[in-house]
Design an enzyme around this catalytic site. Structure first.
Site, PDB file in Angstrom:
ATOM      1  N   TYR A   1       0.851  -1.192   0.000  1.00 55.29           N
ATOM      2  CA  TYR A   1       0.000   0.000   0.000  1.00 55.29           C
ATOM      3  C   TYR A   1       0.882   1.237   0.000  1.00 55.29           C
ATOM      4  O   TYR A   1       1.764   1.384   0.857  1.00 55.29           O
ATOM      5  CB  TYR A   1      -0.940   0.037   1.210  1.00 55.29           C
ATOM      6  CG  TYR A   1      -1.827   1.265   1.145  1.00 55.29           C
ATOM      7  CD1 TYR A   1      -2.839   1.346   0.190  1.00 55.29           C
ATOM      8  CD2 TYR A   1      -1.603   2.355   1.968  1.00 55.29           C
ATOM      9  CE1 TYR A   1      -3.619   2.486   0.083  1.00 55.29           C
ATOM     10  CE2 TYR A   1      -2.383   3.503   1.865  1.00 55.29           C
ATOM     11  CZ  TYR A   1      -3.389   3.552   0.914  1.00 55.29           C
ATOM     12  OH  TYR A   1      -4.164   4.677   0.774  1.00 55.29           O
TER      13      TYR A   1
ATOM     14  N   ASN B   1      -2.725   6.411   6.897  1.00 54.33           N
ATOM     15  CA  ASN B   1      -3.323   7.179   7.981  1.00 54.33           C
ATOM     16  C   ASN B   1      -3.987   6.256   9.005  1.00 54.33           C
ATOM     17  O   ASN B   1      -3.877   5.032   8.926  1.00 54.33           O
ATOM     18  CB  ASN B   1      -4.319   8.203   7.419  1.00 54.33           C
ATOM     19  CG  ASN B   1      -5.463   7.542   6.649  1.00 54.33           C
ATOM     20  OD1 ASN B   1      -5.766   6.355   6.838  1.00 54.33           O
ATOM     21  ND2 ASN B   1      -6.105   8.292   5.789  1.00 54.33           N
TER      22      ASN B   1
ATOM     23  N   SER C   1       4.311   9.118  11.907  1.00 60.49           N
ATOM     24  CA  SER C   1       5.772   9.140  11.848  1.00 60.49           C
ATOM     25  C   SER C   1       6.361   9.986  12.973  1.00 60.49           C
ATOM     26  O   SER C   1       5.713  10.883  13.516  1.00 60.49           O
ATOM     27  CB  SER C   1       6.213   9.694  10.493  1.00 60.49           C
ATOM     28  OG  SER C   1       7.575   9.446  10.274  1.00 60.49           O
TER      29      SER C   1
ATOM     30  N   GLN D   1      10.340  15.673   9.803  1.00 62.89           N
ATOM     31  CA  GLN D   1       9.331  14.729  10.282  1.00 62.89           C
ATOM     32  C   GLN D   1       8.015  15.427  10.557  1.00 62.89           C
ATOM     33  O   GLN D   1       6.943  14.884  10.306  1.00 62.89           O
ATOM     34  CB  GLN D   1       9.812  14.038  11.555  1.00 62.89           C
ATOM     35  CG  GLN D   1      10.771  12.908  11.303  1.00 62.89           C
ATOM     36  CD  GLN D   1      10.190  11.850  10.384  1.00 62.89           C
ATOM     37  OE1 GLN D   1      10.654  11.670   9.272  1.00 62.89           O
ATOM     38  NE2 GLN D   1       9.169  11.171  10.824  1.00 62.89           N
TER      39      GLN D   1
ATOM     40  N   HIS E   1       5.303  15.625   7.837  1.00 63.36           N
ATOM     41  CA  HIS E   1       4.603  14.424   7.371  1.00 63.36           C
ATOM     42  C   HIS E   1       3.101  14.540   7.576  1.00 63.36           C
ATOM     43  O   HIS E   1       2.314  14.192   6.713  1.00 63.36           O
ATOM     44  CB  HIS E   1       5.119  13.185   8.109  1.00 63.36           C
ATOM     45  CG  HIS E   1       6.180  12.446   7.362  1.00 63.36           C
ATOM     46  ND1 HIS E   1       5.950  11.820   6.159  1.00 63.36           N
ATOM     47  CD2 HIS E   1       7.482  12.227   7.653  1.00 63.36           C
ATOM     48  CE1 HIS E   1       7.062  11.255   5.740  1.00 63.36           C
ATOM     49  NE2 HIS E   1       8.014  11.485   6.629  1.00 63.36           N
TER      50      HIS E   1
ATOM     51  N   GLU F   1      10.902   5.790  16.064  1.00 63.45           N
ATOM     52  CA  GLU F   1      10.969   5.250  14.706  1.00 63.45           C
ATOM     53  C   GLU F   1      12.319   5.613  14.086  1.00 63.45           C
ATOM     54  O   GLU F   1      13.026   4.772  13.546  1.00 63.45           O
ATOM     55  CB  GLU F   1       9.824   5.827  13.873  1.00 63.45           C
ATOM     56  CG  GLU F   1       9.854   5.413  12.410  1.00 63.45           C
ATOM     57  CD  GLU F   1       8.857   6.182  11.567  1.00 63.45           C
ATOM     58  OE1 GLU F   1       8.575   5.725  10.449  1.00 63.45           O
ATOM     59  OE2 GLU F   1       8.362   7.241  12.016  1.00 63.45           O
TER      60      GLU F   1
ATOM     61  N   ASP G   1      15.226   7.971   4.263  1.00 65.17           N
ATOM     62  CA  ASP G   1      13.896   7.992   3.652  1.00 65.17           C
ATOM     63  C   ASP G   1      13.952   7.725   2.154  1.00 65.17           C
ATOM     64  O   ASP G   1      12.985   7.224   1.576  1.00 65.17           O
ATOM     65  CB  ASP G   1      13.226   9.356   3.884  1.00 65.17           C
ATOM     66  CG  ASP G   1      12.365   9.365   5.124  1.00 65.17           C
ATOM     67  OD1 ASP G   1      12.272   8.322   5.796  1.00 65.17           O
ATOM     68  OD2 ASP G   1      11.773  10.421   5.424  1.00 65.17           O
TER      69      ASP G   1
END
Length: 430
Positions: free
Chosen positions: A124, A209, A233, A255, A258, A322, A356
């Site tokens: 996805y 989401n 995130s 970040q 996001h 993360e 990333d």
């Protein structure tokens, strides 16, 4: 931003807490959509595409013509950047290939593992506030290396029914088999249950989401595996007087942009660093097209002043970020103290953006504290380990009596008998 100066350990729970949403109504909505997808297939997917993505689709599959068009729409610079990133990601993940080792655990008893690719995987890729074509490379590249036979990708189209061309080009570079125009819960449901167009897969990967995350968790209960539970995130930056405030601020903002539910955390041993970073954030924020999103995210974020590096690392490990950036000159020493983190970036030049996009490591990582127990996506995520064992007559003699005693004490007589028959047959031989 919330500032903490020399917080006591009793305050750590408050510092490491993530934003919470009431998901009771959300889960009910997700469940309803999933049931409709399960019952009505393509028709339901198209209905929710019209309802949520405001697009009317004749078909869900991306055509070859659309793939060819995408190649013409992507700039040469972006195409070469995608190829470079893919090559680095492939190089890093190919090095994770499993090697079979046969182990003789006792004389005549040999055991080993074989790594077998999951045959059908679903990816996805969000396309809402930002088309995450980098995620295509992160998910599809290791799937291809692992040997997954069918790689299915779902991503939401725009209001004209088109998928962002960079997503399609990245999919072609990485070796995706089939691409479908479906976003949100309906995409997860389509891959979990299968429809007339979308194949049912065995494991679903990818960020999203709150609705996507809820859908993944619901379908994982009975129908399909998922990569990991996840949330918004986040990044934690550890800084001291040797760090550059402009770099730190840029990392925090990268970040924060996001989404409004993202979270950033700065832990520093320098009083001056907090003020310098606040000033840099204020200046850099004004230059960002997504400044409203980043500003909202910063409301949930924390700047923490601690006494020393040991305390900084303990707080970071309690947070289990993360992304963790060690923006200090002594990053090698601090790296040894990392226990809980998804991915770690060492030194002032290792910005999280590198991971990333193009350094080679995977950016699909555990969030919301799940780094306490989960790894990020890697080659193993696309494989299963199947164990094998072989027993010779000598092996049966060596471990057979132990098996009999253990089975008998567990009152599993059929288990005992399976070994007893073999021992009798072997011992009866001249």
């Amino acid at each position: 931003m919330i500032i903490y100066k020399y917080p006591k350990k009793e305050q750590w729970k408050e510092i490491v807490e993530r934003p919470h949403l009431d998901v009771s109504q959300l889960n009910a909505t997700v469940s309803s959509v999933l049931e409709d997808i399960k019952a009505n297939g393509d028709k339901a997917v198209k209905h929710y595409e019209e309802k949520f993505d405001h697009v009317t689709l004749d078909q869900l599959a991306v055509s070859e013509k659309e793939m060819d068009e995408a190649l013409q729409l992507v700039s040469k610079e972006l195409y070469h950047a995608l190829v470079l990133a893919h090559d680095n990601i492939a190089r890093f993940h190919a090095a994770q290939t499993f090697e079979i080792k046969k182990i003789e655990t006792a004389k005549g008893v040999t055991c080993w593992q074989k790594s077998v690719a999951i045959e059908k995987v679903g990816l996805y890729v969000p396309g809402g506030t930002a088309p995450l074509f980098s995620t295509v490379l992160m998910l599809a590249t290791p799937a291809k290396i692992a040997g997954c036979r069918e790689i299915v990708l779902c991503t939401p189209p725009n209001k004209e029914g088109k998928v962002h061309p960079a997503i399609l080009v990245a999919a072609k570079i990485a070796g995706v088999n089939k691409i479908f125009k479906a976003g949100g819960v309906q995409a997860i449901g389509a891959m979990a249950y299968g429809t007339e167009s979308v194949p049912k897969v065995y494991k679903i990967f990818g960020p999203g989401n709150q609705y996507v995350m809820a859908a993944k968790q619901q379908v994982s209960l009975h129908d399909v595996a998922i990569d990991m539970p996840a949330g918004p995130s986040e990044v934690c930056v550890i800084a001291d007087e040797t760090s550059r405030a402009d770099f730190v601020a840029a990392d925090l903002l990268s970040q924060a942009e996001h989404g409004i539910d993202s979270q950033v955390l700065l832990i520093t041993t320098s009083k001056d660093m907090i003020e310098q970073v606040k000033e840099e954030i204020a200046q850099q924020l004004e230059q960002l097209p997504r400044k409203e999103i980043a500003a909202k995210s910063l409301e949930n974020s924390r700047l923490v002043l601690v006494s020393d590096k040991q305390e900084a690392m303990e707080l970071s490990n309690a947070y289990a970020p993360e992304h963790l950036i060690l923006a200090t000159d002594d990053y090698e020493e601090l790296a040894e103290k990392v226990v809980n983190a998804g991915s770690v970036f060492l030194g002032k030049y290792a910005c999280e953006s590198a991971g990333d996009y193009a350094s080679g490591t995977n950016h699909t990582l555990p969030t919301h504290g799940y780094a306490l127990a989960y790894s990020g996506v890697n080659l193993d995520s696309y494989n299963r380990k199947i164990t094998f064992q072989n027993l010779t007559e000598e092996g049966v003699r060596n471990i057979g009596p132990a098996v009999e005693y253990m089975a008998a004490d567990e009152q599993l007589d059929a288990h005992k008998n399976a070994m007893t028959l073999r021992l009798k047959e072997i011992n009866a031989k001249p």
